[in-house]
Design an enzyme around this catalytic site. Structure first.
Site, mmCIF file in Angstrom:
data_model
loop_
_atom_site.group_PDB
_atom_site.id
_atom_site.type_symbol
_atom_site.label_atom_id
_atom_site.label_comp_id
_atom_site.label_asym_id
_atom_site.label_seq_id
_atom_site.Cartn_x
_atom_site.Cartn_y
_atom_site.Cartn_z
ATOM 1 C CE LYS A 241 41.578 21.987 67.093
ATOM 2 N NZ LYS A 241 42.927 22.086 66.529
ATOM 3 N NE ARG B 2 44.987 25.998 56.440
ATOM 4 C CZ ARG B 2 46.150 25.406 56.694
ATOM 5 N NH1 ARG B 2 46.885 24.941 55.709
ATOM 6 N NH2 ARG B 2 46.586 25.282 57.928
#
Length: 461
Positions: free
Chosen positions: A242, A316
């Site tokens: 990020k 996920r």
């Protein structure tokens, strides 16, 4: 954490009148000029205070609550107006002397307790100025249990990863289990591979603290409900790192775990946790030579293979292994909570988390419970025409389909692939953070969806 508490009922408390905007003035104590409120400019606007002078000094106060919205009406612009009183009133104990007939005193009391929350682990702040005596007719145990669950969730989210890594998150789960007599097991490190949790291991193996799966079971009879919370204690994004600005709030990426632990705390305090199971895959998505890579193909616990198109879509992955384990027991209700997608924030903002559920009865109950208990949620669809987007060419599933559209839906569809066996499944894509202060909600970690689930549970599981 200083636990939530009401002021003692026998405290030397002052009376407080809750006054709607534009209403006729209340019956005031003897010696107070009825014209006094109007003379001070008091009109009942939300959060407005009118102190009442008496022979011996302050003899009470009026507090403006505006025009309270009813559940059938549009929601109020402010959820917890009475929470303003905790800091607006002079220090001391206060009791509700009078309120409009349709005013929800339990809701007001909960907001007041929320306003008393302080995160003071690293910096001591001012304590709450005013304390509330539990209003007559209000179920104090229910209000305090909800506040305790919220305080726990906020504390866990607010604690930085230096003190809230997988080790500390496990310790918090163990402390909860010990408080309430629950059983807890933890599978960590390479034991995850031996016990067939390969995706939890892959995501967390590059971190200094080992990845793990935390499994809490509450004793007693009750509906077979399993809560699964994303416990990514810090998310660098992995090798798809990020930018710096996007990492600033990544201590909150375990907000799903914090919320399911907070909900479990509330249920246990209310004696309603019998049969409850809580699963938390706890990892840090770090960068090292053994980090999982873009282009890798992982095999999940359930069996489907997953192509990694972005290591920053790691939540996920760890949830999938935990959901697969949960579904093997065929629970009546399986719930996942996760700070999962930026797409959910783009769609609904930070204050209104989406949830996904195929069962119309359960979805309706969740929505209405959230609406009626100041914990709003908004239903979004498992849109099956988008299933093709999560099916790449070289594996069964894609963890981060391209295109930039419907990210919250495709993530929910991905998770649903691992819930076969559960009688019903609901997924909450929460933010877990209050970006700016609001009454009852200080800037920082916040619970979302907990009260919606709490109040819906008796009718859905």
């Amino acid at each position: 954490m200083t636990p939530p508490a009401f002021a003692a009922a026998d405290a030397d408390s002052r009376p407080l009148w809750l006054v709607p905007q534009g209403a006729d003035g209340p019956i005031l104590p003897d010696g107070v000029d009825p014209a006094w409120p109007a003379a001070t400019g008091f009109t009942g606007k939300p959060g407005q205070v009118c102190l009442l002078p008496g022979d011996a000094g302050l003899c009470g106060a009026l507090f403006g609550i505006g025009t309270p919205a009813t559940p059938a009406d549009r929601p109020a612009r402010e959820r917890f107006t009475l929470a303003r009183a905790a800091d607006a009133l002079p220090a001391g104990s206060w009791r509700i002397k009078a309120a409009p007939e349709n005013y929800d005193l339990a809701h007001g009391a909960l907001g007041w307790l929320f306003a008393e929350y302080r995160f003071d682990r690293y910096k001591k702040g001012e304590p709450p100025r005013a304390r509330l005596v539990c209003p007559p007719g209000v179920d104090a145990d229910l209000v305090l249990a909800q506040a305790a669950g919220e305080y726990l969730a906020r504390d866990l989210i607010n604690t930085p990863a230096s003190d809230m890594g997988p080790d500390a998150l496990e310790a918090a789960a163990r402390a909860l289990a010990e408080r309430h007599g629950a059983g807890i097991t933890v599978i960590a490190g390479d034991d995850l591979l031996a016990r067939n949790f390969p995706m939890i291991h892959a995501v967390g193996r590059a971190a200094a603290q080992a990845p793990r799966l935390i499994d809490i079971r509450f004793p007693g009879e009750g509906p077979a409900v399993t809560l699964v919370g994303k416990g990514v204690c810090f998310d660098t994004g992995g090798l798809d790192i990020k930018p710096a600005a996007s990492m600033l709030l990544m201590k909150k990426d375990m907000g799903g775990a914090a919320n399911v632990l907070g909900l479990a705390e509330t249920l246990a305090r209310l004696g309603r946790a019998g049969g409850l199971r809580v699963l938390i895959p706890a990892v840090e998505n770090a960068i090292a030579g053994n980090a999982f890579r873009p282009g890798d193909v992982l095999t999940s616990r359930k069996g489907p293979t997953v192509e990694i198109n972005n290591t920053d879509a790691e939540g996920r992955l760890v949830l999938a292994d935990a959901l697969a384990l949960a579904a093997e027991e065929k629970p009546a209700l399986l719930v996942s909570m996760a700070t999962l997608t930026g797409a959910a924030r783009v769609a609904l903002g930070p204050d209104l988390p989406p949830f996904f559920c195929d069962d119309e009865r359960i979805a309706d109950a969740l929505y209405h419970a959230g609406r009626d208990n100041a914990d709003p949620i908004w239903r979004m669809p498992f849109w099956e025409p988008y299933e093709a987007l999560i099916e790449p060419t070289i594996a069964d599933l894609d963890n981060a389909p391209g295109g930039g559209f419907a990210g919250a839906i495709t993530a929910a569809l991905f998770l649903r692939r691992f819930t076969e066996g559960a009688a019903a499944y609901a997924h909450f894509d929460i933010y877990g953070w209050q970006p700016s202060p609001a009454p009852g909600r200080a800037k920082g970690g916040v619970g979302q969806g907990m009260r919606a689930i709490l109040h819906a549970l008796p009718g859905i599981a």
